[in-house]
Design a protein around this motif. Structure first.
Motif, mmCIF file in Angstrom:
data_model
loop_
_atom_site.group_PDB
_atom_site.id
_atom_site.type_symbol
_atom_site.label_atom_id
_atom_site.label_comp_id
_atom_site.label_asym_id
_atom_site.label_seq_id
_atom_site.Cartn_x
_atom_site.Cartn_y
_atom_site.Cartn_z
ATOM 1 N N GLU A 74 0.829 -1.199 0.000
ATOM 2 C CA GLU A 74 0.000 0.000 0.000
ATOM 3 C C GLU A 74 0.866 1.253 0.000
ATOM 4 O O GLU A 74 0.557 2.232 -0.679
ATOM 5 N N ALA A 75 1.971 1.220 0.733
ATOM 6 C CA ALA A 75 2.883 2.359 0.772
ATOM 7 C C ALA A 75 3.519 2.598 -0.595
ATOM 8 O O ALA A 75 3.594 3.738 -1.071
ATOM 9 N N GLU A 76 3.955 1.529 -1.240
ATOM 10 C CA GLU A 76 4.552 1.666 -2.570
ATOM 11 C C GLU A 76 3.528 2.208 -3.568
ATOM 12 O O GLU A 76 3.845 3.066 -4.393
ATOM 13 N N PHE A 77 2.311 1.706 -3.489
ATOM 14 C CA PHE A 77 1.251 2.168 -4.388
ATOM 15 C C PHE A 77 0.960 3.654 -4.160
ATOM 16 O O PHE A 77 0.844 4.423 -5.118
ATOM 17 N N SER A 78 0.881 4.069 -2.907
ATOM 18 C CA SER A 78 0.619 5.471 -2.588
ATOM 19 C C SER A 78 1.745 6.371 -3.081
ATOM 20 O O SER A 78 1.510 7.423 -3.677
ATOM 21 N N ARG A 79 2.991 5.959 -2.840
ATOM 22 C CA ARG A 79 4.147 6.714 -3.329
ATOM 23 C C ARG A 79 4.095 6.862 -4.851
ATOM 24 O O ARG A 79 4.299 7.941 -5.400
ATOM 25 N N ASP A 80 3.781 5.770 -5.524
ATOM 26 C CA ASP A 80 3.717 5.792 -6.989
ATOM 27 C C ASP A 80 2.605 6.708 -7.486
ATOM 28 O O ASP A 80 2.759 7.386 -8.507
ATOM 29 N N ALA A 98 8.023 11.583 -3.351
ATOM 30 C CA ALA A 98 7.621 10.889 -2.135
ATOM 31 C C ALA A 98 8.524 9.685 -1.965
ATOM 32 O O ALA A 98 9.127 9.207 -2.920
ATOM 33 N N LEU A 99 8.609 9.223 -0.739
ATOM 34 C CA LEU A 99 9.382 8.017 -0.461
ATOM 35 C C LEU A 99 8.672 7.224 0.605
ATOM 36 O O LEU A 99 7.726 7.706 1.241
ATOM 37 N N ILE A 100 9.132 5.993 0.778
ATOM 38 C CA ILE A 100 8.609 5.181 1.866
ATOM 39 C C ILE A 100 9.785 4.770 2.743
ATOM 40 O O ILE A 100 10.931 4.680 2.272
ATOM 41 N N GLU A 101 9.503 4.590 4.031
ATOM 42 C CA GLU A 101 10.533 4.135 4.960
ATOM 43 C C GLU A 101 9.858 3.240 5.986
ATOM 44 O O GLU A 101 8.676 3.420 6.295
ATOM 45 N N PRO A 102 10.601 2.270 6.505
ATOM 46 C CA PRO A 102 10.013 1.417 7.541
ATOM 47 C C PRO A 102 9.613 2.234 8.758
ATOM 48 O O PRO A 102 10.334 3.139 9.164
ATOM 49 N N ALA A 103 8.461 1.919 9.308
ATOM 50 C CA ALA A 103 8.037 2.547 10.559
ATOM 51 C C ALA A 103 8.763 1.820 11.677
ATOM 52 O O ALA A 103 8.788 0.598 11.714
ATOM 53 N N THR A 104 9.372 2.576 12.550
ATOM 54 C CA THR A 104 10.146 1.930 13.622
ATOM 55 C C THR A 104 9.465 2.080 14.951
ATOM 56 O O THR A 104 8.646 2.898 15.168
#
Length: 111
Positions: free
Chosen positions: A79-85, A105-111
């Motif tokens: 979902e994150a990749e789709f949103s970024r795209d 936009a980018l995605i990163e792991p939530a820590t």
């Protein structure tokens, strides 16, 4: 008048990883600032992609303008990749002639 805080949208984590998933876990979708997009562009894009209210979208537009980035959502990797795209495919801002493309936009792991 004191503004009410707007709650963040957070997807519920899956209870077990999907078969073949690269990594189970949550990821943040982060919108990055630039000087080639108007507030109107950002607000409309966020309302259409993420179904944010005007108030939520304006809050994110202000945050990205002031700090250089804003966390839009936290969700699963796909979902994150789709949103970024979707953000990166939105296209140029018609209100700014020098604008040549979409926001980053980018995605990163939530820590």
């Amino acid at each position: 008048m004191k503004p009410n805080p707007i709650p963040a949208i957070v997807a519920e984590p899956e209870t077990k990883p999907r078969a073949g998933s690269e990594r189970a876990g949550l990821y943040r979708v982060i919108l990055l600032d630039d000087d080639d997009h108007s507030y109107n562009y950002v607000i409309e894009m966020l309302q259409r992609i993420f179904y944010f209210s005007v108030r939520q979208a304006l809050q994110h537009a202000r945050e990205v303008d002031l700090t250089g980035r804003t966390v839009l959502i936290t969700c699963g990797r796909r979902e994150a990749e789709f949103s970024r795209d979707q953000i990166q495919a939105w296209g140029p801002d018609p209100l700014i002639p020098r604008c040549r493309g979409s926001m980053s936009a980018l995605i990163e792991p939530a820590t």
